[in-house]
Enzyme design. Structure first.
Site, PDB file in Angstrom:
ATOM      1  N   GLU A  44       0.863  -1.170   0.000  1.00 41.18           N
ATOM      2  CA  GLU A  44       0.000   0.000   0.000  1.00 41.18           C
ATOM      3  C   GLU A  44       0.896   1.214   0.000  1.00 41.18           C
ATOM      4  O   GLU A  44       1.600   1.485   0.963  1.00 41.18           O
ATOM      5  CB  GLU A  44      -0.884  -0.001   1.241  1.00 41.18           C
ATOM      6  CG  GLU A  44      -1.945  -1.065   1.179  1.00 41.18           C
ATOM      7  CD  GLU A  44      -2.769  -1.104   2.444  1.00 41.18           C
ATOM      8  OE1 GLU A  44      -2.680  -0.159   3.252  1.00 41.18           O
ATOM      9  OE2 GLU A  44      -3.475  -2.095   2.628  1.00 41.18           O
ATOM     10  N   ASP A  55      -6.120   8.266  10.552  1.00 42.97           N
ATOM     11  CA  ASP A  55      -4.790   7.811  10.938  1.00 42.97           C
ATOM     12  C   ASP A  55      -4.398   8.225  12.351  1.00 42.97           C
ATOM     13  O   ASP A  55      -4.721   9.309  12.809  1.00 42.97           O
ATOM     14  CB  ASP A  55      -3.746   8.332   9.945  1.00 42.97           C
ATOM     15  CG  ASP A  55      -3.787   7.551   8.647  1.00 42.97           C
ATOM     16  OD1 ASP A  55      -3.672   6.318   8.712  1.00 42.97           O
ATOM     17  OD2 ASP A  55      -3.969   8.172   7.582  1.00 42.97           O
TER      18      ASP A  55
END
Lengths: 258, 398
Positions: A44, A55
């Site tokens: 990724e 995040d």
């Protein structure tokens, strides 16, 4: 057989995340190459955004540094092209938030990503409800669908039914970042997803050590490691060497769980 | 999946959030729809709006300001007199009652100026909920009295050090908390932004401003206003007052954004005012006009008022602007500070710096209007919280 299907021939697969531009652009390209050539089955590739609301602190800081050093979508796509030139053959999935893609212009972004050699997309702030304008343009390039522990069965079914490539199963409620242990209910969660789809199910969020990866690898088709990968590599004096070691340690652990 | 309520305003709005939050948004929408159809819920809300918030808030005819400007007659909708000193309490109370219905025990909130944080802390104390407020450290420094107020009310104030350390980053952190604790936590979003159903819920709970103001105008002035003016950060006070008049086609609706140091300086929060920096994008779950750089990174904004210092605008405002049902302009820091002083001197009212932006537009516009014309301005909050900023900005000139 496309690159993603090919990657799942030997399960469970190892899928690290690393953002382009961190700690600087050329190092990040070297790091991703090292991950790819030392045991990663799919990577990724992170695109940075100023407001990464899914995040945790590790990826927030890394992508912030990448932005301060001048990373852009354009430079990121050029880096993907460079990785292909260097002989990286595993699938590279672009993972990023929606706004920078919109700013680049959606059609151009998808065209340029395909041209650069990317294999698909993960966009955490683009749920099923909003995905159509993207998937219509993306055509055969898969937008990887995410499922969460909070997704009710009915919803899980309609997302899984249309899933392409693989399912990204978020193992815990929360933001990205390693957790101290793997949830006891993960097996049940994976079974729920599998009952709705035949595409591979990969688990991410919260996996930090090779041992945790081994445990998850016994249940899932793939193991996604983000924050721990960024921390181990970005915090090392020699990031490329750290990347090699990181990939090998997770690869070995996953070999034990297959 | 289809939504019970419209989830877009023309091309704007939507639900751009991580999958983990989607079920919570669906539940929130369902609960909101069922609550609004439940007479018991509405009765409890109305009762607390009267007995706790102090509604209806008055409409004040600003005689001396009107005379000084020499044009239109000016009326002030006094949200500064609502409990906790701003309109934010209307929405906070409504959402907190929804939280009780959903049997959640904990709320998280973001705050810029601190008014929404205070309102959230207040309703949490009233209803016995745990409350965590995220606030950028830059805003904590410039809105200190409100930080103390929140703590006194039993809330935990968590400073946000990421990004620009202002409202946008406080929203990021609140969402991160929510995504982690979504099973027992409600995100009490304070403005008419974010993913559906928030813009609709916030508008509905703030629509009391417009409903009351319309009735009061008819009662006191015997007519509707020609122009309604409100400041626009995310846009909750504006959408609240506009909603009362949006169907009255004769009434002009004006939103005032933060012009900061001036549009040309680039240091501002005028999403509709700067075509070079503002484009349609997606931030915090919604599609709307967003100040951003050419690479799609969210821009830093600037305003003397923390409550307007935000890079995006509520999606319904984006639609009202495109359809030209409302018009948007901006006032600079300097104009807002000057308007602040003018209202203090002429009317004996200390307005919030946010609301002072609306007053600044009144000062520009009223002299160009006839004396038989009427302006209604939504005075969204009081200015006690801003005294430190004003003293710093005006210094010896005060």
């Amino acid at each position: 057989m496309n690159r993603i299907e090919n990657a799942f021939k030997n399960k469970p697969i190892f899928m690290p995340y690393f953002p382009l531009g961190y700690p600087d652009l050329s190092t990040s390209i070297d790091v991703i190459e090292a991950l790819a050539k030392n045991g990663a089955d799919l990577i990724e590739v992170g695109l940075s955004f100023s407001d990464p609301l899914a995040d945790g602190p590790v990826i927030q800081q890394a992508t912030q540094i990448a932005l301060e050093k001048g990373i852009t979508v354009k430079k990121s796509l050029e880096a993907v092209k460079e990785l292909r030139k260097r002989g990286v053959t595993i699938p590279l999935i672009l993972m990023g938030y929606y706004n920078p893609m919109l700013a680049y212009a959606l059609e151009k972004f998808i065209d340029d990503a395909r041209e650069a050699g990317a294999d698909g997309f993960i966009i955490p702030d683009l749920p099923m409800e909003e995905a159509e304008e993207f998937t219509l343009v993306a055509g055969d390039m898969p937008l990887i669908q995410m499922l969460a522990p909070t997704s009710p069965d009915e919803r899980m079914e309609s997302i899984a039914r249309n899933a392409k490539g693989f399912i990204y199963l978020v193992s815990v409620t929360g933001v990205t970042g390693a957790r101290s242990s793997i949830s006891d209910s993960l097996g049940d969660l994976i079974s729920r997803v599998r009952s709705h789809t035949s595409v591979p199910v990969c688990v991410g969020f919260g996996i930090g050590t090779p041992e945790q990866a081994r445990q998850v690898g016994q249940l899932a088709d793939g193991v996604i490691v983000g924050s721990a990968c960024v921390k181990a590599i970005g915090g090392d004096e020699n990031p490329v060497k750290a990347a090699r070691e990181f990939a090998r340690s997770f690869r070995e652990a996953l070999n034990l769980s297959s | 999946m289809t939504t019970l309520l419209p989830h877009k305003f023309g091309p704007y709005g939507g639900q751009f959030v991580p999958e983990t939050l989607m079920p919570a948004l669906i539940e929130l929408e369902r609960e909101f729809v069922s609550a609004r159809n439940d007479p018991a819920f509405n009765a409890e809300f109305d009762k607390l709006m009267a007995s706790f918030v102090g509604r209806p808030t008055p409409l004040t005819y600003a005689r001396r300001l009107s005379e000084k400007l020499g044009g239109a007659q000016i009326y002030l909708k006094r949200e500064d007199l609502a409990h906790t000193g701003a309109h934010k309490i209307n929405n906070a109370l409504g959402q907190a009652l929804l939280v009780k219905r959903m049997s959640k025990k904990r709320i998280v909130a973001e705050t810029g100026a601190g008014q929404h944080g205070v309102a959230s802390a207040t309703v949490a104390a009233l209803l016995g909920l745990e409350c965590v407020v995220y606030m950028g450290s830059v805003d904590i420094a410039r809105q200190e009295p409100n930080v103390f107020r929140m703590k006194l009310l039993g809330a935990e104030v968590r400073p946000v050090e990421s990004g620009t350390k202002t409202l946008k980053d406080a929203i990021n952190e609140a969402i991160r908390d929510w995504v982690t604790n979504v099973r027992d936590t409600h995100y009490l979003l304070g403005s008419a932004l974010g993913p559906h159903p928030y813009p609709t819920i916030v508008r509905e709970f703030q629509s009391v401003i417009g409903r009351e103001a319309r009735e009061q105008m008819l009662m006191d002035a015997g007519r509707l206003p020609d122009t309604v003016i409100a400041c626009v950060g995310g846009g909750s006070n504006a959408i609240g007052v506009f909603s009362g008049f949006v169907k009255d086609e004769s009434v002009e609706l004006i939103g005032v954004e933060a012009g900061g140091s001036g549009i040309i300086s680039g240091k501002h929060a005028a999403r509709f005012g700067d075509a070079t920096k503002a484009r349609v994008g997606v931030i915090h779950g919604t599609r709307t006009y967003v100040l951003q750089d050419e690479n799609g990174q969210i821009a830093e904004t600037h305003s003397v008022s923390a409550g307007l210092d935000y890079a995006a605008v509520g999606p319904e405002h984006a639609m009202l602007r495109d359809t030209e049902r409302a018009f948007y302009t901006s006032a600079t820091d300097e104009e807002a500070l000057s308007a602040f002083q003018t209202l203090c001197h002429t009317e004996g009212i200390i307005p919030a710096l946010e609301s002072s932006h609306a007053v600044a537009e009144v000062i520009k516009r009223a002299p160009t209007m006839r004396k038989d014309q009427v302006i209604l301005v939504n005075l969204s909050g009081r200015g006690d919280k801003d005294l430190n900023t004003v003293i710093k900005e005006l210094g010896q000139n005060l």
